[in-house]
Design a protein around this motif. Structure first.
Motif, short mmCIF file in Angstrom:
data_model
loop_
_atom_site.label_atom_id
_atom_site.label_comp_id
_atom_site.label_asym_id
_atom_site.label_seq_id
_atom_site.Cartn_x
_atom_site.Cartn_y
_atom_site.Cartn_z
N THR A 11 -11.26 -4.34 1.02
CA THR A 11 -9.28 -3.12 1.09
C THR A 11 -9.38 -2.30 1.12
O THR A 11 -10.05 -1.15 1.18
N GLY A 12 -7.89 -2.10 1.72
CA GLY A 12 -7.06 -0.94 1.85
C GLY A 12 -6.84 -0.48 0.34
O GLY A 12 -6.11 0.68 0.39
N GLY A 13 -6.53 -1.11 -0.64
CA GLY A 13 -6.87 -0.45 -1.56
C GLY A 13 -5.05 -1.40 -2.00
O GLY A 13 -4.97 -0.79 -3.43
N THR A 69 1.03 -1.00 -0.06
CA THR A 69 -0.09 0.16 0.15
C THR A 69 0.90 1.21 -0.01
O THR A 69 1.62 1.39 0.46
N PHE A 70 0.20 1.80 -0.84
CA PHE A 70 1.82 3.34 -0.76
C PHE A 70 0.96 4.45 -1.85
O PHE A 70 1.17 5.38 -2.23
N LYS A 71 -1.04 4.72 -1.02
CA LYS A 71 -1.59 5.29 -2.01
C LYS A 71 -1.62 6.62 -0.75
O LYS A 71 -1.67 8.06 -1.24
N ASP A 72 -1.76 7.16 0.72
CA ASP A 72 -1.98 7.19 1.59
C ASP A 72 -0.63 8.40 1.20
O ASP A 72 -0.72 9.83 1.22
N ARG A 73 0.97 7.92 0.93
CA ARG A 73 1.80 8.55 1.12
C ARG A 73 1.18 10.23 0.18
O ARG A 73 2.29 10.99 0.11
N GLY A 131 -5.57 -6.27 -0.72
CA GLY A 131 -5.88 -5.61 0.25
C GLY A 131 -4.20 -6.12 1.06
O GLY A 131 -4.38 -6.32 2.72
N GLY A 132 -3.34 -6.72 0.49
CA GLY A 132 -2.16 -7.01 1.27
C GLY A 132 -2.14 -8.17 1.79
O GLY A 132 -2.71 -8.99 1.93
#
Lengths: 596, 393
Positions: free
Chosen positions: B295-297, B81-85, B265-266
């Motif tokens: 999923t968190g993406g 997951t690397f979207k929030d960054r 979802g990792g």
């Protein structure tokens, strides 16, 4: 909104107050839910997951100890899902645990072993994770041995050290598969702020934290014909020992304990209560002396309040936390150490034995006493004053090893000299006891009259409240104590180090004007000491306390200064309380210690 | 491959320079109106758990407490997951605005961004953005301040209650629930804790209205969502897509033509094998039929060159190390699963031992104290059940 919650557990209705946990509600119905990380003395952790139960309608199981009830809740404590999950928990804990029970000190009194037996975990399918680990055993402390291979990481010890004692010597370190209970920089517990109180030991469900035992050393001394082995027994041992030997909590076993000690082969069975009485004369005199110095002479060298010094866990705590206030602590040695110093001087002379050949053993409800006996200051007799300290539990082990049927023993009496005591000496074993004993004597010395309480029972300092306060107005003083006329003596009593810290922080910040403070490191005082039978719970402490006060009432002498053997000791040997020889043998000094 | 069957959405990363106006306009509306707008949008937590955001704000607003907090969970630690960054780097003002509006609604004057330790490099720019935003708050008359709290790299601290413990200076261990954060959060006060992306979506909802958001997605899975796409794909990266797509549609767009499985979802999510691509949708609750996965993406694609044993081994090593170690099923269970599949692979345990492990993972799901231990079963079961041969041979 109603404050009562209705729920069913295994189909039975139960109504409980709001805020009750599922575990407590089940207990009311007589349904036992197994626990490991839960202990009535401590905050809820909910981390072992052994107490999981099914909440009908929820896919997840809930931890009974940590889950508050709610209206209409339906709980199942023994469904197939619960049983299978619980078995998994036990199997997992065993897989991480050095489960070589026959080689464990707690074999036979282990909560994990009990569960494994109850659930008949006979096949260990899971992979043994313990074998591949380099577990460490910390055996540097004279009091406590820490064996990480036996640890189930329930964190009871961490919570004990932090919540009950405010010491924080033990903490959780690392995470995941490396998670362990550790100390500051993973140093041995002998090198950190540990007070040796042993509360972690009596709260440990397994054999991860145990006392350093000296059973074999004592057996060896007893077997040596050239040695004269004397044993002293602390006040709280006689009301706890029975629990380890099949009797109920609160049974007084003084006479049987003496009989057992004789049968173990000790040459002389004597009483720490004798030196408890002596402590009262020394410490009471010291207090009066300090009062005079401070109140009359305004001598700044002397400090009030004076605190007691009988509890070695408390003494070491004080040295670590309040190193700049050491002159507040009474210089009196603890009764154990007073006894030790006299055993190899006065006693040796009286019975005509070379002190070199005396082995001095003490039976204590305490693990810190082991450390205390090893302090370099405790050699004023010219020898190690107390050679070996055994806990109540170790004594029970010896009795069992010797094949003694404890329940069938006759009631016997202590030997003389140094075997006689008053009820005031006995109550040293409970919180408030030293204070009460000191007041019984000091008040009478000053006024010539008994303390103004019915049956000498100073009830304000009794009970299990964490901090107790009492005030006694001194009136009608004898001429030599005129300076105390009208003085209201203010006292505080604290048990557990967390409560002690509260009181001492008040003193330190100048917000308290006490004259005298009693502190016992353990909950309930010595009766709840780290060397007492396991389990020790609030209910059990209550019963032991009741037994101590019954023992006090049962004795013909209830005041320390009336103990004839103590009077004889001063006449024949010491001279006067707080005198020259007393200072040499019965008083000590303290060490400034760091926090880490 | 690269068929573009899925509509690309451009809401989150669309740069908008009317922060002042949006905040001012939003604050003029009543709290009830805003909460109803949020509930009406159907927005659910974008961290992965999918709790309805409007309800969370509503509960916290109703909770008793003189002090309340808003916390933005930027401890983006889920593998893949690397979207929030990216949100914090490009459109931080949307997140800050969401936090401020939330603060106004629930009655909080302080907000915190719990930033993943590895994102330390973002701090300087983010602080500048926060300072700029504080001026806007002052201009519109809102008493609200935001601070950054830097994490130190523990995966578990993304679990909300462990995150609070960490912020309070304690060891990051999850708490017992109930009580939930809406009543007893940071410092024991009622707290709204939302994922970065969730807060960014509230900008869209407050600025353009719930309908614009609700028109996207299906059924109970409304709106768009950012996906962090990695693995065997020719076009890795962050994409904003509508919820409700099937894995098949997704693979058509992002696969390399040889996709064997997609991990949704990792590490804590589910592995979908090729034979189930058509049946499984991405969202909180199914399309009309079939199963759907929240999923968190994180979307990891694996082609036929990959060993699913290695994939699972990797996940389990991660969990065995990142479990806080507090509760038995998670601490010991993760180790047993890891050592167990190794033993089966080496032939030290029979293949049937996998069934014992499956049953253990089921127990972990039911008994672990927090989401970490509960979700280990997701990847374990979906990989072992679908790729059993790869576990053994």
């Amino acid at each position: 909104m109603s404050n009562t919650v209705n729920l069913t557990i295994n189909g039975f209705d139960v109504s409980v107050p709001k805020g009750t946990t599922v575990l407590e509600a089940a207990e009311l119905l007589g349904i036992k839910i197994p626990v490991l990380c839960f202990h009535k003395d401590l905050c809820i952790a909910g981390n072992c997951r052994v107490c999981v139960v099914e909440q009908v309608g929820s896919k997840k199981l809930v931890a009974a100890c940590a889950t508050p009830v709610h209206e209409g809740m339906e709980i199942l404590t023994n469904s197939l899902l619960v049983r299978n999950s619980r078995k998994h928990m036990i199997e997992l804990l065993l897989s991480e645990h050095n489960a070589d029970c026959t080689k464990c000190y707690r074999n036979g009194n282990c909560e994990l072993q009990d569960l494994a037996s109850e659930y008949k975990i006979t096949n260990q399918d899971f992979i043994d994770l313990a074998v591949s680990r380099a577990y460490t055993i910390d055996a540097f402390s004279p009091s406590i041995l820490k064996d990480d291979s036996r640890c189930i990481r329930c964190q009871r010890c961490v919570r004990t050290c932090d919540e009950l004692q405010s010491v924080g010597a033990l903490a959780v370190a690392h995470k995941g598969d490396h998670m362990k209970i550790s100390t500051f920089f993973n140093k041995p517990i002998s090198e950190v702020v540990c007070t040796n109180c042993g509360q972690c030991v009596i709260h440990c469900p397994t054999g991860a934290l145990i006392e350093r035992n000296y059973i074999e050393e004592v057996w060896t001394a007893i077997a040596d014909p050239t040695k004269h082995v004397v044993v002293q027994t602390a006040p709280a041992v006689r009301i706890g020992l029975g629990e380890e030997l099949g009797l109920s909590p609160g049974e007084r076993v003084t006479g049987k304990m003496i009989a057992a000690l004789r049968r173990l082969g000790f040459n002389s069975v004597l009483d720490t209560d004798f030196t408890a009485d002596l402590t009262i004369l020394e410490e009471g005199t010291e207090l009066l002396h300090r009062l005079e110095k401070v109140l009359v002479e305004k001598d700044e060298k002397y400090k009030l309040p004076m605190t007691t010094s009988c509890s070695p866990g408390w003494v070491k705590f004080f040295e670590h936390i309040y190193p700049d206030m050491l002159d507040h602590m009474s210089t009196c040695k603890s009764p154990q150490q007073m006894f030790g110093a006299l055993a190899k001087t006065y006693y040796a002379k009286k019975i005509g034995v070379d002190p070199e050949n005396i082995v001095s053993v003490s039976i204590m409800p305490c693990t810190a006493k082991k450390f205390e006996a090893n302090r370099p200051e405790m050699r004023d007799s010219g020898y190690k004053d107390v050679d070996y300290v055994l806990t109540t539990r170790e004594l029970a082990i010896m009795i069992k090893q010797a094949g003694i049927e404890f329940a069938d023993l006759p009631e016997e009496k202590y030997d003389s000299i140094m075997g006689k005591s008053s009820g005031a000496g006995v109550i040293f074993g409970t919180t408030g006891g030293v204070m009460e004993a000191a007041l019984r004597t000091a008040y009478e010395i000053v006024t010539g009259r008994e303390v103004p309480f019915e049956n000498l029972n100073i009830t304000p300092v009794r009970g299990l409240e964490g901090v107790k306060e009492a005030k006694i107005k001194i009136e009608g003083c004898k001429p030599e104590w005129k300076f105390l006329e009208g003085v209201e003596l203010k006292c505080a009593v604290a048990h557990t180090l967390a409560n002690a810290r509260k009181v001492m922080d008040l003193v330190k910040s100048g917000k308290a004007d006490y004259h005298f403070i009693e502190v016992m490191a353990c909950p309930g005082g010595c009766l709840g000491g780290g060397g007492q039978p396991i389990p020790t719970t609030p209910e059990i402490r209550q019963k032991r306390m009741q037994a101590i006060y019954e023992e006090d009432m049962s004795l013909p002498i209830r005041k320390s200064h009336e103990n004839p053997e103590v009077q004889q000791l001063y006449k024949e040997f010491l001279g006067e309380p707080y005198g020259h020889l007393s200072h040499k043998l019965l008083h000590t000094e303290y060490v400034e210690r760091q926090r880490y | 491959m690269g068929k573009n069957v899925l509509k690309r959405i451009d809401l989150i990363f669309k740069h908008e320079d009317d922060c002042h106006e949006v905040l001012q306009k939003t604050l003029k509306r009543s709290d009830d109106e805003l909460i109803n707008e949020l509930i009406g949008s159907g927005l659910k937590g974008r961290g992965g758990a999918g709790f309805p955001t409007g309800l969370k704000w509503k509960l916290t607003r109703e909770a008793q407490g003189d002090v309340k907090y808003v916390i933005c969970n930027a401890d983006e630690g889920e593998p893949g997951t690397f979207k929030d960054r990216e949100i914090l780097a490009t459109v931080p003002y949307k997140v800050l605005t969401g936090m401020a509006v939330c603060g106004k609604i629930i009655g909080a004057t302080n907000g915190y961004i719990y930033l993943r330790g590895e994102y330390r490099y973002l701090v300087k720019d983010l602080e500048a953005e926060i300072n700029k935003f504080h001026k806007i708050c002052d201009e519109v008359g809102l008493n609200f301040r935001i601070k950054i709290f830097l994490g130190y790299g523990a995966y578990i601290c993304g679990e909300e209650s462990a995150l609070f413990e960490s912020m309070e200076g304690k060891r990051g261990e999850p708490r017992n629930k109930p009580p939930f954060p809406t009543e007893f959060g940071y410092m024991g006060k009622p707290t709204v804790i939302n994922n970065v992306e969730t807060l960014a979506h509230t900008w869209t909802i407050f600025k353009y209205g719930a309908k614009k958001f609700r028109d996207l997605g299906v059924q109970d899975s409304r709106g768009s969502k950012l996906f962090s796409i990695s693995g065997d794909t020719p076009i890795p990266g962050i994409y904003e897509l509508e919820l409700g797509m099937t894995v098949e549609e997704f693979v058509e767009d992002f696969g390399d033509g040889d996709t064997k499985a997609v991990q949704v979802g990792g590490a804590s999510g589910f592995c979908v094998p090729r034979k189930k691509f058509r049946d499984i949708a991405i969202g909180y609750q199914g399309k009309l039929t079939g199963i759907s996965l929240p999923t968190g993406g994180s979307m990891m694609l694996f082609n036929s060159s990959r060993s699913m044993y290695n994939v699972l081994h990797n996940y389990l090593e991660f969990f065995a190390e990142e479990s806080c170690g507090q509760c038995t099923p998670c601490r010991v269970g993760t180790q047993q699963l890891l050592q167990g599949i190794k033993a089966v692979k080496r032939g030290e345990k029979p293949a049937a031992y996998l069934d014992k492990l499956l049953s253990l993972s089921e127990t972990m799901k039911a008994t672990a104290k927090c989401g970490l231990g509960q979700s280990v079963a997701n990847s374990f079961q979906s990989i072992v059940e679908n790729f059993r041969e790869e576990m053994i041979y």
